[in-house]
Design an enzyme around this catalytic site. Structure first.
Site, PDB file in Angstrom:
ATOM      1  N   HIS A 199      32.872  52.935  10.743  1.00 40.09           N
ATOM      2  CA  HIS A 199      32.311  54.066  11.355  1.00 40.09           C
ATOM      3  C   HIS A 199      30.659  53.961  11.105  1.00 40.09           C
ATOM      4  O   HIS A 199      30.203  53.313  10.170  1.00 40.09           O
ATOM      5  CB  HIS A 199      32.620  55.536  10.873  1.00 40.09           C
ATOM      6  CG  HIS A 199      34.105  55.555  11.008  1.00 40.09           C
ATOM      7  ND1 HIS A 199      34.788  56.088  12.280  1.00 40.09           N
ATOM      8  CD2 HIS A 199      35.160  55.150  10.188  1.00 40.09           C
ATOM      9  CE1 HIS A 199      36.147  56.202  11.989  1.00 40.09           C
ATOM     10  NE2 HIS A 199      36.205  55.525  10.961  1.00 40.09           N
ATOM     11  N   ASN A 249      32.210  60.835  20.689  1.00 42.20           N
ATOM     12  CA  ASN A 249      31.081  60.183  20.913  1.00 42.20           C
ATOM     13  C   ASN A 249      30.597  60.463  22.392  1.00 42.20           C
ATOM     14  O   ASN A 249      29.572  60.759  22.444  1.00 42.20           O
ATOM     15  CB  ASN A 249      31.455  58.598  20.864  1.00 42.20           C
ATOM     16  CG  ASN A 249      31.443  58.058  19.610  1.00 42.20           C
ATOM     17  OD1 ASN A 249      32.136  57.044  19.231  1.00 42.20           O
ATOM     18  ND2 ASN A 249      30.717  58.763  18.738  1.00 42.20           N
ATOM     19  N   ARG A 259      40.357  55.956  16.032  1.00 47.51           N
ATOM     20  CA  ARG A 259      39.554  55.083  16.777  1.00 47.51           C
ATOM     21  C   ARG A 259      39.324  53.957  16.098  1.00 47.51           C
ATOM     22  O   ARG A 259      39.180  52.803  16.957  1.00 47.51           O
ATOM     23  CB  ARG A 259      38.245  55.936  16.788  1.00 47.51           C
ATOM     24  CG  ARG A 259      37.544  56.432  15.602  1.00 47.51           C
ATOM     25  CD  ARG A 259      36.511  57.524  15.987  1.00 47.51           C
ATOM     26  NE  ARG A 259      35.670  57.828  14.873  1.00 47.51           N
ATOM     27  CZ  ARG A 259      36.234  59.198  14.445  1.00 47.51           C
ATOM     28  NH1 ARG A 259      37.133  59.790  14.527  1.00 47.51           N
ATOM     29  NH2 ARG A 259      35.305  59.564  13.421  1.00 47.51           N
ATOM     30  N   ARG A 297      31.484  48.783  14.747  1.00 47.02           N
ATOM     31  CA  ARG A 297      31.891  50.268  14.750  1.00 47.02           C
ATOM     32  C   ARG A 297      32.981  50.463  15.874  1.00 47.02           C
ATOM     33  O   ARG A 297      33.184  49.320  16.616  1.00 47.02           O
ATOM     34  CB  ARG A 297      30.725  51.202  15.675  1.00 47.02           C
ATOM     35  CG  ARG A 297      29.731  51.495  14.545  1.00 47.02           C
ATOM     36  CD  ARG A 297      28.709  52.472  15.151  1.00 47.02           C
ATOM     37  NE  ARG A 297      29.097  53.571  15.572  1.00 47.02           N
ATOM     38  CZ  ARG A 297      28.317  54.512  16.324  1.00 47.02           C
ATOM     39  NH1 ARG A 297      26.934  54.117  16.914  1.00 47.02           N
ATOM     40  NH2 ARG A 297      28.807  55.633  16.838  1.00 47.02           N
ATOM     41  N   HIS A 298      33.914  51.328  15.794  1.00 45.94           N
ATOM     42  CA  HIS A 298      34.851  51.642  16.608  1.00 45.94           C
ATOM     43  C   HIS A 298      34.522  51.637  18.063  1.00 45.94           C
ATOM     44  O   HIS A 298      33.254  52.066  18.218  1.00 45.94           O
ATOM     45  CB  HIS A 298      35.721  52.666  16.296  1.00 45.94           C
ATOM     46  CG  HIS A 298      34.843  54.021  16.324  1.00 45.94           C
ATOM     47  ND1 HIS A 298      34.464  54.357  17.515  1.00 45.94           N
ATOM     48  CD2 HIS A 298      34.217  54.572  15.304  1.00 45.94           C
ATOM     49  CE1 HIS A 298      33.733  55.579  16.943  1.00 45.94           C
ATOM     50  NE2 HIS A 298      33.631  55.891  15.672  1.00 45.94           N
TER      51      HIS A 298
END
Length: 340
Positions: A188, A52, A102, A45-46
């Site tokens: 993502h 977040n 991101r 994931r980023h």
């Protein structure tokens, strides 16, 4: 019929489904015929984003200080995981990202050629984009309850469902199957759940609940015998931040200190189902009636295999988060489980 000599004999094939099966098998065989070369696929994931940290859905926010630190640590970790060929030559690596800021920022320090896929953008939350789940529960209680009942098929108003995401990922999966070099996918949570579920042979119903924590590198290593070796490698972050997750009842929960689990999770499962980091892999389930399956699991649903690559950086799509009860438990027990 696969001859074993580097090509396929195809005879008397007609119809949509048989044609899709042949096309898929041709891509798998092409990737599997390269002698003396080992390849790996990495999923991550980023880094932690501003949304977040705020517990918001979607948007196109930038990285926090923790997320930026992760982007700087990632190249060094990948460097230690690179395979070599029989003559000790390095295997080429490419980095794939979505078109959102991101993921692009997280891959910024990777010293590999980069490709941006529009198909890798996060699940589109439609009118819920930018909301917290407390706001969704207050403003759209029926949608909030519907998503809790069936996360796989629930479609955000003017947005997407998990099934929609799985469908648009087919070109990405096909390209990953036929690719001969190593690939690192910076994506993502919802998108990586679908990709990981495919390679691990996870049933459709369990894909939306797969754990893809922040600041963790998931390594997939296909074996010649058809097994899939899976490693989960947490990357410790020194920067300290607190995660405030709004509750569905409208009140903010206590700040949760993000902690990185130590060590790695490792599992190798024989057969065609890959492996599962959280539970034993169930039998592969056909996706939307499709009967095509690879050595790693069920095929993703079909759609026209046109150009799915979008090299623009514009556009804000949406992220996806677990119900807050699940998210809170995940954040307390594993790094970066704020989103789902």
């Amino acid at each position: 019929m696969v001859t074993g000599r580097g090509y396929m004999d195809v005879n008397r094939i007609s119809g949509y489904i048989p044609g899709k099966i042949v096309f898929f098998l041709m891509q798998v065989c092409k990737a599997g015929m390269t002698a003396g070369q080992s390849r790996k696929i990495w999923l991550t994931r980023h880094g932690e984003s501003i949304f977040n940290m705020e517990g918001r859905i979607g948007g196109d926010s930038g990285l926090t200080a923790r997320g930026d630190e992760y982007s700087k640590l990632l190249p060094g970790v990948l460097e230690t995981r690179l395979p070599v060929t029989f003559n000790e030559a390095g295997v080429p690596v490419s980095a794939w990202t979505s078109t959102l800021r991101r993921t692009i920022a997280t891959a910024n320090y990777l010293p590999y050629p980069k490709l941006r896929w529009k198909a890798l953008d996060e699940i589109h939350a439609g009118v819920c984009d930018g909301m917290t789940y407390a706001e969704v529960a207050a403003k759209l209680p029926e949608d909030y309850d519907a998503r809790k009942r069936d996360k796989l098929r629930y479609r955000y108003p003017s947005g997407e469902s998990y099934l929609d995401v799985i469908q648009r990922l087919e070109p990405v999966i096909i390209e990953m199957e036929r690719e001969r070099e190593c690939v690192v996918v910076v994506g993502h949570q919802a998108v990586l759940r679908a990709i990981l579920g495919y390679f691990m042979g996870v049933s459709l119903e369990k894909i939306p609940r797969l754990e893809i924590p922040l600041h963790t590198l998931i390594e997939l290593h296909p074996r010649p015998d058809g097994t899939m070796e899976v490693l989960s490698i947490p990357i410790p972050i020194s920067t300290t931040q607190q995660l405030q997750i709004p509750s569905a009842a409208g009140a903010a929960s206590s700040p949760l200190q993000l902690q990185q689990p130590q060590g790695t999770a490792h599992k190798q499962v024989p057969g065609g189902g890959g492996s599962n980091l959280a539970f034993s892999p169930p039998k592969p389930s056909p996706v939307l009636g499709a009967s095509v399956s690879s050595r790693h699991g069920p095929s993703l649903p079909g759609r026209a295999l046109g150009s799915a690559i979008d090299l623009t950086t514009a556009g804000s799509m949406a992220a996806d988060y677990t119900p807050l009860s699940t998210a809170a438990a995940g954040a307390a027990g594993a790094a970066g489980a704020a989103g789902a």
